[in-house]
Design an enzyme around this catalytic site. Sequence first.
Site: not given
Length: 351
Positions: A59, A66, A89, A201, A288
């Site tokens: 891949y 995709g 992108h 990535n 306190r």
Amino acid sequence: MAVATSVQLNGDDLTIRDVWSVAVEGAMAALADDGKTRMKAARALVDRAASESSGEHTYGINTGFGRFVSKAIPPELSEELQLRLLRSHACGVGEPYPDEVVRAAMVLRANALAKGYSGARIATVELLLECLNRGVLPVVPSRGSVGASGDLAPLAHLALPLVGEGSASYDGELISGADALARAGLEPVRLQAKEGLSLVNGTQFMGAVGALGLVRARRLAKTADIACALCVEALQGSSVSFIPEIHALRPLRGQAASAANVLRLLEGSAINAAHRWCDKVQDAYSLRCAPQVHGASRDLLDYVEQTVAVEINAATDNPLVLVDRGELVSNGTPVLSSCWVVTTAQARTAG
């Protein structure tokens, strides 16, 4: 906080303070020798997978992305595939990230690649670090991260100047990525197999915002204790509520730390000593019970820091290059978990 002269990156031991020193204080960053060694081994495996003779179907190296994952890409188009991935992108919108966030993302991206599980070439990562060290800062729109699959769009904008495209600031001037490289005396790189994918990535912008926000949140936690001590002084309160014997009975780490800090700040106070034996039975809750409130915030920040510290030294790529197995494997490491969404949101709020 001392400024590191040079932060050495190997993907394993980058600290949140290192990120701050590079992003905000201008410290330099460089690849460590052990990181380079791992990167060389991973790159050799990628080159083997990318070669025409390997016959491997991997891949993003010799396939599309995709819906085109089953499309084979010949070796002669490998460079074009990686370049087109960056271009496609780089579609963010909105105001650009501040320089400090971009610098933090640059050092985090280099650190992730230095880990040696992405297969990026040393020369590519060294160019990224040269841009960081010489002040070539990519212009990255702040809207566009897809979250569940990582900071794909912002990281694409971050990477474009490396190939002489996109926009960058240099000496305070907004110019093209190519001109910025030229002015800094740098040459653009030609991406090889998997490098475009390795550059986009990841979760480095989320990590950058988280790391910087966490440093500021820690400062706010200390400031809250200082404000509490001042209020105790101004309202003539008692320091007894902060003694360790009380907080040891509910041993929450943050609560005990906050109480100890306030008690230290009140140490030697003439004002506090002057009304030690007054007839006031007890102080208001706001005084306190301050360690209980401040402590809960400190405990949450401890959790955030643990998560961010892991994230900034994580491999965030798909596929991953597993040298010991001699394999490139598809996985889900770029995907962030729901807890990381929570910690990032907390860091943004703290910032």
